[in-house]
Design an enzyme around this catalytic site. Structure first.
Site, PDB file in Angstrom:
ATOM      1  CD  GLU A 118      -3.694  -6.752  10.445  1.00  0.00           C
ATOM      2  OE1 GLU A 118      -3.811  -5.798   9.674  1.00  0.00           O
ATOM      3  OE2 GLU A 118      -2.665  -7.452  10.534  1.00  0.00           O
ATOM      4  CG  HIS A 246      -1.484   2.364  10.611  1.00  0.00           C
ATOM      5  ND1 HIS A 246      -1.774   2.223  11.930  1.00  0.00           N
ATOM      6  CD2 HIS A 246      -1.463   1.110  10.102  1.00  0.00           C
ATOM      7  CE1 HIS A 246      -1.918   0.932  12.222  1.00  0.00           C
ATOM      8  NE2 HIS A 246      -1.732   0.234  11.122  1.00  0.00           N
ATOM      9  NE  ARG A 293      -4.828  -0.154   8.429  1.00  0.00           N
ATOM     10  CZ  ARG A 293      -3.893  -0.807   7.822  1.00  0.00           C
ATOM     11  NH1 ARG A 293      -3.340  -0.298   6.749  1.00  0.00           N
ATOM     12  NH2 ARG A 293      -3.502  -1.953   8.277  1.00  0.00           N
ATOM     13  CG  HIS A 354       0.184   2.656   6.764  1.00  0.00           C
ATOM     14  ND1 HIS A 354       1.389   2.226   7.280  1.00  0.00           N
ATOM     15  CD2 HIS A 354      -0.524   1.520   6.478  1.00  0.00           C
ATOM     16  CE1 HIS A 354       1.406   0.898   7.328  1.00  0.00           C
ATOM     17  NE2 HIS A 354       0.275   0.448   6.827  1.00  0.00           N
ATOM     18  NE  ARG A 389      -3.014  -0.921   2.164  1.00  0.00           N
ATOM     19  CZ  ARG A 389      -2.512  -1.551   3.223  1.00  0.00           C
ATOM     20  NH1 ARG A 389      -2.681  -2.851   3.361  1.00  0.00           N
ATOM     21  NH2 ARG A 389      -1.852  -0.885   4.135  1.00  0.00           N
TER      22      ARG A 389
HETATM   23  C1  SIN Z   1      -0.397  -3.082  10.360  1.00  0.00           C
HETATM   24  O1  SIN Z   1       0.305  -3.979  10.803  1.00  0.00           O
HETATM   25  O2  SIN Z   1      -1.231  -2.488  11.019  1.00  0.00           O
HETATM   26  C2  SIN Z   1      -0.207  -2.658   8.934  1.00  0.00           C
HETATM   27  C3  SIN Z   1      -0.731  -3.677   8.037  1.00  0.00           C
HETATM   28  C4  SIN Z   1      -1.156  -3.058   6.743  1.00  0.00           C
HETATM   29  O3  SIN Z   1      -0.769  -1.947   6.436  1.00  0.00           O
HETATM   30  O4  SIN Z   1      -1.947  -3.679   6.041  1.00  0.00           O
END
Ligand code: SIN
Length: 528
Positions: A118, A246, A293, A354, A389
């Site tokens: 990620e 998000h 993010r 988010h 975060r």
């Molecule tokens: C996601 O799946 O993009 C969210 C994961 C997160 O909020 O850490």
């Protein structure tokens, strides 16, 4: 009515509350009560987590995890907290989630754990169960909790206020004592009355606050209940301005708030303008689509505003269709319901609220500034997340701090007992029924105010407007609250306006534009 007495009261039950409950209930003499606002105790922010949970990946190290957390946090993460997370988290994932709860994390064809990628992670290290990781974790943890006879669940029960002395003490001289927590006043939705829940220790595990924003990935109950209760009781609150948006939420009216996991970009998904041009390299030459993010969310917002796009696109249609269907079955199905076949078409996406990176301040053991009161999970601010975060650290933080709060409570030995005669019963007051139209309208006003004025891009003028509107509304709501028969929606409205004011005030006080707190006319971080 006599109060409900327990050793430990836990309010909310996602991964953080469950982690605390499981550890505490190992002592079968300890009586634990968990109250949940929803009728289904599994309903929580955790249940909707898609991407996964961080652990030590291949070729990974504690130092590397700490480094990634600190970088994403824009220099405001507390290094000691990040280290606790990186050292203890992977051990708990192995022992509790895999060992005890048997969470079936996805594996490679040769049986090894499959580590996902990620944004802003230096290596693959995210464990997942398809794209419904949170649901799998919550199922496993609740199955374990149901086997513990000393855990009592009380569902459809809404926290109204914490019981604190001297505030709720009958003894007028208690005013000379420090503030201490003795449980909570809880509204029973079935009989519409407020009960006293007394406990030697109280753990807030109420999750986030996304529902104070018009667009959010959070479920209905995420309206800041725990934050508002702790704040009213006098607990210290920190970093509340750092609200994470998000970048990729499905832009389809019939699927409002449905998240398209960052893991989709981890598998190679690319962000495009509606006319098919990649744009992330412009905003983050190093990370591109996998930038932190806050950077991706602002880049999308900027593209939308500058070119008047209703959304941007997230394209995975070039990836093998089988991979998409097996790795993201839930996203595939929900998009299909909305008329988008992700194996053939790009997904329209927009940013939405988010996660709250700040919250009720806690130390390394989940202790708040009020003795007897702990906070764990999203409602808390341990310092791990700083100004932004790192993806997939929230479930891990809940797991670690739930366990740590439980350890701290265990070490106290015999917990203090509260004499029920010292705590007044809730006085029902007036009996006018709430007008649902008023509640709905006020909630929408809060949500739009927060979305437009305390959102992804902030300015002093917008924050000033937000504060004046929210203060005015708070007066109205407090009056309404005092003259109306309680129900869950009204309690939630009062928590929501309080929470909105906490966030807006923190945003107004922080003049430095950093991480998730992007202030157009603020000082740049490092240029103080
Ligand atoms: C996601 O799946 O993009 C969210 C994961 C997160 O909020 O850490």
């Amino acid at each position: 009515m006599s109060p409900v007495e327990s050793d430990v009261l836990i309010v909310g039950c996602g991964i953080a509350g469950a982690s605390a409950a499981l550890r505490l209930s190992e002592d079968r003499q300890r009586r634990i009560t968990i109250v949940t606002r929803a009728s289904d105790p599994e309903e929580s922010n955790t249940k909707y987590a898609q991407g996964g949970i961080v652990t030590l990946g291949k070729g990974d190290s504690v130092d590397l995890i700490v480094q990634d957390i600190l970088e994403a946090g824009a220099g405001l993460s507390l290094p000691s907290a990040a280290r606790i997370l990186a050292e203890e988290g992977p051990v708990l994932v192995r022992d509790v989630l895999i060992g005890q709860a048997g969470i079936p994390f996805d594996r490679t064809p040769d049986g090894k754990l499959d580590y996902g990628v990620e944004g802003a992670h230096s290596c693959p290290r995210i464990l997942h169960v398809g794209d419904t990781t949170g649901q799998a974790i919550i199922d496993g943890l609740h199955r374990l909790m149901r086997e513990r006879p000393n855990i009592r669940f009380v569902n459809s029960a809404t926290g109204v206020d914490l019981i604190t002395f001297p505030h709720h003490a009958r003894d007028p001289l208690a005013v000379y004592q420090p503030i201490t927590c003795h449980g909570a006043y809880v509204f029973d939705q079935a009989d519409a009355t407020v009960h006293r829940y007394l406990a030697g220790a109280t753990i807030l595990a109420t999750g986030g606050l996304g529902r104070i924003y018009r667009y959010t990935t959070n479920p209905e109950g995420a309206r800041g209940d725990g934050l508002a209760m702790a704040y009213r009781a006098g607990a210290r609150v920190l970093n509340a301005e750092f609200i994470q948006f998000h970048p990729t939420v499905l832009a389809a009216p019939e699927a409002e708030g449905f998240l398209i996991s960052e893991a989709v970009r981890g598998e190679g998904g690319r962000l495009l303008t509606p006319d098919g041009k990649a744009f992330m390299a412009k905003y983050s030459p190093e990370w591109k689509d996998l930038a932190p993010r806050d950077i991706v969310a602002r880049a999308i917002h900027r593209e939308m505003v500058e070119h008047d796009y209703p959304h941007v696109l997230l394209d995975v249609s070039f990836l093998p269709a089988d991979l998409l269907r097996t790795r993201f079955p839930n996203i595939y199905a929900r998009c299909l319901e909305a008329g988008i076949d992700i194996t053939r078409q790009p997904i329209p996406v927009v940013p939405a609220e988010h996660y709250s990176c700040g919250g009720v301040w806690t130390d390394a053991w989940g202790r708040t500034t009020i003795p007897g009161l702990y906070a764990v999970g999203e409602v808390a601010c341990t310092g791990v997340h700083g100004a932004n975060r790192l993806a997939s650290t929230s479930l891990l933080e809940g797991l670690v701090w739930g366990e740590r709060a439980a350890q701290d409570i265990e070490e106290m030995g015999a917990l203090p007992e509260t004499d029920p005669a010292e705590v007044p019963s809730w006085e029902p007051g007036v009996s006018e029924d709430a007008d649902p139209a008023l509640i709905w309208r006020d909630i929408r006003t809060i949500q739009y105010t927060m979305w437009h004025y305390v959102g992804l891009i902030r300015s002093t003028v917008r924050l000033d407007r937000a504060l004046s509107d929210l203060y005015h509304l708070k007066e109205e709501i407090e009056g309404f609250y005092r003259t109306t028969r309680l129900n869950d929606a009204l309690i939630g409205l009062r928590h929501s306006i309080q929470t909105a004011l906490i966030v807006a005030t923190a945003a107004k006080h922080n003049r430095v534009s950093i991480g998730c707190h992007y202030l157009e006319d603020g000082k740049q971080a490092g240029v103080l």
